[in-house]
Design a protein around this motif. Sequence first.
Motif: not given
Length: 706
Positions: A587-598, A613-616, A621-626
């Motif tokens: 039941n995690l929420s928020g943004k996934t870790p940044e897509m860097v390194a491993q 949970l949102c983000g790549p 997406s973690c941002f509202p649609s335009p």
Amino acid sequence: MEKLPSLKTLLLSYCRLSGTIPAAKGLCELIHLQEIDISNNNLSGTLPSCLANLTSLQRLDLSSNHFTGYISLSPLRTLTSLHILQLSSNLFQIPISLLPFFNHSKLKFLYCYGNEIYADIDMPNLTPKFQLENLDFSGQGDGGVFPKFLYYQHKLQYVDMSNIKMKGEFPHWLIGNNSKLDTLSLANCSLSGPLHLPIHSHVYISHLDLFSNYFTGSIPTEIGVSFPNLDSLYLSRNGLIGGIPSSIGKMSLLRVLELSNNRLSGIIPQDLTVGCISLSNLILSNNNLQGQIFPKHADFKELKLLWLDGNQFTGSIPYGIVNCTGLQILDVSDNHLSGSIPGWIRNLTSLEVMDLSQNNFSGNLPSNFGPQWIREVYLSKNRLQGALTNAFCNCSELMILDLRHNYFSGRVPEWIDKFSELSYLLLGYNNLEGEIPIQLCNLRQLSLVDLSNNNLSGHILPCISAASNWQKKVASYGYPGTYMKQPLEFTTKRVSYYFQGSILKLISGLDLSCNNLTGKIPTEIGNLRMIQVLNLSHNRLTGLIPQSFSSLSQIESLDLSYNNLNGKIPQLTQLHFLAVFSVAHNNLSGKTPEMVAQFATFENSSYEGNPFLCGPPLSKSCFPSPVTPRVPEEDKTDHKKDGGFMDMDAFYVSFLISYAIVLLTIAVVLYINPYWRRAWFYMMETSLTNFYYFLADNIPFVFRCY
């Protein structure tokens, strides 16, 4: 040295000398020298040409340095008075023909192991003047065909040419030509063809090592008659077929018999079990041998190593083994043995390693059956059952306990803390229940714990982080894992990873997956700085992922999937060795870790099943649609004319007004009419009750995973 012109012996071994020989001024002027020993130093470079002046030299020891160069171009070829020449453990390049030494008529002992051996041009018209007694040619390189100079040798006593790639069949003539030959080692030489041995009653060879070649066919039937004085016979890792010759039983002096990793079939001959009374190592692993291991009257009182794993043996463990009071390693794994594990094993007081895994043993473990000094026990992949009440409680020196893939039940015994040296505790894939015993926290040498796929409940012990070997480098252990043959399995993200062999000495891990553990993950787990595998998946864990996980600097696999964890994923991008990661189905929420390194390598499956949970790499997406731009009035008119446009603003306003009027009407009717008001509330109460019992009966929560 200029003041010692008559010096005959110069011994400078282990003197920490460095540099090149020319730096030792005056050495080449000592023309009366008969013996030079400059071994075990740090000397380097090529040999100076002035060494050719030392024509009286009889013994020269250059071993264990860093000398280089081609022997065929060195001054050694002119030192024809040499009796003993030791060149071992250098960087010389030595021709397999020994052509540079053909004029050394006095040469008897030549030691060249640990150098580069190469094939040179064969000179069939030249014959050596030397008659060697000891030849140590083991090293590395491609020697081409078997060297011809050996055809002319008749006084050989010791020959070692291991690890040199040569073409040809077994040189049986070498044994026939040298009646005093005691040791012949041709291990890993790429020799092939059938194994022909000479039949001579005057052959007194005691050590024959043909390990890891390409010999085919069967072992010669009369090998025991040909070599009655053999002390050790190594034929492992070839392509030999057929049965074990019964004539081996005539080798009453035989101590070591290694026939593993061939395609031998049949039974262990009775003559072997009765006649080889001096046998200490019997290694027959990975063949197609069958039948019972050996009869009750087998006379193996000197036996120390018994490796019969990887065959087709049936029946039970023979009682005759109880007579092997000096037995140190017993490995009968990966066979078809059955029955119960006998209690008399406790009488094997010298036993250190016992591997009975991958058989069909069943029943309960005998009480106190483990020998007191045993260090490694492997019973995985059998059909053993019952509680672990007191089967091992006297094994105070135990370091590895592997009981995976059985049907053991009950609790993890509280006497587990008696194993102060325990490093590997592997109890996965059983039916164990209850809580993880707090006594586990007293084991300061733990490095691998597998309690997965059981019915364990309760909380994860915070004190488990006290295991000191999870906080320092595992490579400092040494002993554990040196014998462990069965691969260690860790399953994460539905993929099984196997660790086997010497790599186990470098692996540390904790696997509590697929149980019924509850509560929060202790923040103290973050203190396991050297742990490499952590799997807590498929439990009922709640709360946050501890921020302390960012301290798991050596972690390579982290699986927290299929729990009830909530909150945000902490900053873990500094875990540079992380190769497997999953927090899916929580039941995690928020943004996934940044897509860097491993973390750039982790796919959607690492995060799926977390609705907030949102983000790549997730599609959410973690941002509202335009905001969609409004359509100009003139475009609206055109669409209306075409009959394909609906005024959405007018639709939303009219829908809201209609909805409000309906609600207001219902409220007014219920307020005016008490009968309808009571009927309304009764209907709502009945509906909610029915809905509750529908959920309780039809949607149970399953915690156990398979």
